[in-house]
Design a protein around this motif. Structure first.
Motif, PDB file in Angstrom:
ATOM      1  N   PHE A   1       0.825  -1.204   0.000  1.00 18.20           N
ATOM      2  CA  PHE A   1       0.000   0.000   0.000  1.00 18.20           C
ATOM      3  C   PHE A   1       0.865   1.262   0.000  1.00 18.20           C
ATOM      4  N   VAL A   2       1.992   1.211   0.715  1.00 21.17           N
ATOM      5  CA  VAL A   2       2.924   2.339   0.713  1.00 21.17           C
ATOM      6  C   VAL A   2       3.445   2.590  -0.698  1.00 21.17           C
ATOM      7  N   THR A   3       3.814   1.509  -1.384  1.00 22.96           N
ATOM      8  CA  THR A   3       4.316   1.624  -2.760  1.00 22.96           C
ATOM      9  C   THR A   3       3.251   2.195  -3.691  1.00 22.96           C
TER      10      THR A   3
ATOM     11  N   THR B   1      -4.525   2.140  -2.027  1.00 20.03           N
ATOM     12  CA  THR B   1      -3.599   3.086  -1.410  1.00 20.03           C
ATOM     13  C   THR B   1      -3.742   3.066   0.116  1.00 20.03           C
ATOM     14  N   LEU B   2      -2.869   3.825   0.782  1.00 24.43           N
ATOM     15  CA  LEU B   2      -2.817   3.776   2.246  1.00 24.43           C
ATOM     16  C   LEU B   2      -4.129   4.171   2.936  1.00 24.43           C
TER      17      LEU B   2
ATOM     18  N   ILE C   1       2.241   5.482  10.190  1.00 22.19           N
ATOM     19  CA  ILE C   1       3.008   5.189   8.975  1.00 22.19           C
ATOM     20  C   ILE C   1       2.568   6.102   7.834  1.00 22.19           C
ATOM     21  N   ILE C   2       1.272   6.365   7.739  1.00 22.96           N
ATOM     22  CA  ILE C   2       0.757   7.259   6.704  1.00 22.96           C
ATOM     23  C   ILE C   2       1.242   8.690   6.927  1.00 22.96           C
ATOM     24  N   THR C   3       1.261   9.103   8.192  1.00 24.12           N
ATOM     25  CA  THR C   3       1.602  10.490   8.519  1.00 24.12           C
ATOM     26  C   THR C   3       3.091  10.766   8.438  1.00 24.12           C
TER      27      THR C   3
END
Length: 272
Positions: free
Chosen positions: A69-71, A220-221, A245-247
């Motif tokens: 999801f990060v990618t 996505t994230l 992790i998103i922030t």
């Protein structure tokens, strides 16, 4: 007089502190909760004093394949930002130099209209083209947010540049495109950095378009956070770890580029 000045300074400092605490408290709570168990999160007695654990972060990456999801978010945010810059910079320069205010008004309207009104047309178009659950559909839809923003930031910035610089380039034999690429863009660095960073952040945090156009391959994230929500319970620890992790990337980018963001917005706000 000095005492009055000290009181004013003290009052402003107190107001600033209150604002900082109010805005930072949710992030502090999120960060602390990401290192707690479900029981600790629910206990008000263990808000600050608790035994930290990294099990939530391990769960995020092992059980939910969060790197995927990060990618996806990085590819979509980068692609939409680059696409918006390629289209937005020439458009903003043309509007600024040739006073095409009618076009700028249309762009402003496109930016003001709620994004949800575009969802059904986007979905129908991309379904017919077979582009649902692809990076192309997400990048194009996220450009709907980033492109008008870049154009509007850069219009003010380009209008603030002295025309004499461009005229000297034309006298020296440069074409209009040469003046734009060799003279205007290099001295517009703060504005470009500011608009591109904010466009990246808007795309990184975008939820609405991704929930309709993304699938298992391109999730996505913000959409991946739904994995931690179920009908019976909410995995608050993993949810807070995912939110951190998103922030974190956006926070790091903002801190590193703070100087450029401030100078870019200040330069764009001043008309020449």
């Amino acid at each position: 007089m000095k005492q009055k000045k000290r009181l004013t300074t003290l009052l402003l400092s107190l107001i600033t502190l209150i604002v900082i605490v109010a805005f930072s408290f949710p992030f502090i709570w999120m960060l602390l909760a990401s290192f707690k168990t479900q029981t600790q999160i629910m206990s008000s007695d263990q808000f600050f004093i608790f035994k930290p654990t990294a099990i939530n972060y391990a769960s995020v990456f092992k059980e939910y394949d969060f790197m995927k999801f990060v990618t996806n978010s990085f590819v979509v945010a980068t692609g939409s930002t680059i696409g918006s810059l390629l289209l937005g910079l020439p458009a903003a320069y043309a509007i600024a130099r040739y006073r095409m205010h009618s076009f700028s008004l249309i762009i402003l309207v496109a930016r003001i209209v709620p994004g949800i009104s575009f969802l059904i047309p986007w979905f129908i178009i991309f379904s017919k083209m077979g582009l649902v659950d692809t990076y192309a559909s997400l990048i194009l839809s996220h450009m709907l947010v980033g492109l008008p923003f870049i154009i509007w930031v850069m219009i003010s910035f380009f209008e603030g540049l002295p025309k004499e610089i461009e005229e000297s380039g034309l006298i020296d034999g440069c074409t209009h495109s040469g003046v734009f690429t060799r003279i205007v863009l290099p001295i517009s660095g703060p504005g470009i950095i500011t608009s591109s960073l904010l466009s990246f952040i808007f795309s990184w945090n975008n939820f609405m378009f991704s929930i309709i156009l993304a699938g298992d391959k391109t999730k996505t994230l913000p959409i991946a956070v739904f994995n931690f929500l179920s009908y019976s319970e909410i995995n608050w620890g993993a949810l807070m770890a995912a939110a951190c992790i998103i922030t974190l990337p956006v926070l790091i980018i903002a801190l590193l580029a703070q100087r450029y963001i401030v100078s870019g917005l200040a330069s764009g706000a001043v008309k020449g």
